[in-house]
Design a protein around this motif. Structure first.
Motif, PDB file in Angstrom:
ATOM      1  N   UNK A  35     -16.874  30.425  53.356  1.00 30.52           N
ATOM      2  CA  UNK A  35     -15.733  29.819  52.652  1.00 30.52           C
ATOM      3  C   UNK A  35     -14.403  30.392  53.162  1.00 30.52           C
ATOM      4  N   UNK A  36     -14.367  31.694  53.367  1.00 26.98           N
ATOM      5  CA  UNK A  36     -13.137  32.320  53.872  1.00 26.98           C
ATOM      6  C   UNK A  36     -12.839  31.878  55.303  1.00 26.98           C
ATOM      7  N   UNK A  37     -13.909  31.734  56.092  1.00 21.96           N
ATOM      8  CA  UNK A  37     -13.739  31.280  57.477  1.00 21.96           C
ATOM      9  C   UNK A  37     -13.165  29.865  57.489  1.00 21.96           C
ATOM     10  N   UNK A  70     -21.282  37.834  59.673  1.00 21.73           N
ATOM     11  CA  UNK A  70     -20.251  37.917  58.639  1.00 21.73           C
ATOM     12  C   UNK A  70     -19.620  36.538  58.395  1.00 21.73           C
ATOM     13  N   UNK A  71     -19.396  35.795  59.471  1.00 17.11           N
ATOM     14  CA  UNK A  71     -18.775  34.468  59.331  1.00 17.11           C
ATOM     15  C   UNK A  71     -19.674  33.536  58.518  1.00 17.11           C
ATOM     16  N   UNK A  88     -13.368  43.160  62.750  1.00 25.67           N
ATOM     17  CA  UNK A  88     -13.977  41.843  62.567  1.00 25.67           C
ATOM     18  C   UNK A  88     -13.609  41.323  61.178  1.00 25.67           C
ATOM     19  N   UNK A  89     -13.165  40.067  61.131  1.00 26.28           N
ATOM     20  CA  UNK A  89     -12.740  39.480  59.846  1.00 26.28           C
ATOM     21  C   UNK A  89     -13.548  38.207  59.584  1.00 26.28           C
ATOM     22  N   UNK A  90     -13.655  37.799  58.319  1.00 27.29           N
ATOM     23  CA  UNK A  90     -14.256  36.497  58.025  1.00 27.29           C
ATOM     24  C   UNK A  90     -13.248  35.402  58.332  1.00 27.29           C
TER      25      UNK A  90
END
Ligand code: FE2
Ligand code: FE2
Length: 188
Positions: free
Chosen positions: A20-22, A14-15, A183-185
């Motif tokens: 870009x979000x990471x 996902x990362x 889990x998040x970016x």
């Protein structure tokens, strides 16, 4: 010191997919690391060795921030507002209030966040395709490892009797947060 669990396997794909979000989140992390170092310096000015170590750390984290901001600019991204970090917030909630306990807990929470950051940045270094980014993240991972060790040294010095037992309690909380939070970016 090793962390009690690995990052869930779903985090890296996902990362990479939402890098870009990471990257934006990463800039906020470096900003918070620099601000946090100065806030420790301000809260515990009398603690032997702490003020100078935190001044140096704030300078280094500001350097990381400037480098991540340059990467954002290159990609046409802007910093924007900080969405917040439930992982770091969950850990900071564990900090006890009396001054000696607060100092120890803040140092240990910082150590754990640095060590988790080291793990995540190393995963990015291995998983990203762009050789420049791989190198960048490998270098930063090494720096975060050093910061984790610095905070552990300071914790040992601040509470020679108590640091180890408290570290194992906080490490268990840290692992639970990593396993249970969505889990998040983002870096965490
Ligand atoms: Fe950093
Ligand atoms: Fe750091």
């Amino acid at each position: 010191m090793t962390l009690l669990c690995d990052t869930p396997a779903a985090w890296l794909p996902q990362a990479i997919a939402r890098f870009d979000e990471v990257l934006v989140d990463h800039a906020h992390c470096e900003k918070k690391a620099a601000a946090h170092a100065l806030s420790l310096l301000a809260a515990f000015p009398q603690e032997p060795g702490l003020a100078r170590a935190m001044a140096r750390l704030a300078r280094e984290e500001s350097g990381h921030l400037a480098q991540v901001l340059a990467l954002l600019e290159k990609r046409g991204l802007s910093l924007g507002r900080d969405a917040g970090d439930p992982y770091a917030q969950g850990l900071h909630k564990q900090v006890r209030q009396p001054a000696r306990e607060r100092l120890l807990d803040r140092l240990l929470v910082s150590a754990l966040i640095e060590l988790r950051s080291e793990e995540r940045l190393s995963l990015l270094a291995a998983g990203l395709i762009d050789p420049e980014l791989r190198q960048f993240y490998a270098r930063l991972a090494g720096a975060e490892k050093g910061h984790g060790e610095l905070f552990l040294r300071l914790a040992r010095r601040a509470a020679p009797e108590a640091w180890e037992a408290r570290l194992s309690q906080l490490a268990r909380v840290e692992a639970k947060l990593v396993r249970e939070l969505p889990i998040r970016p983002a870096i965490h």
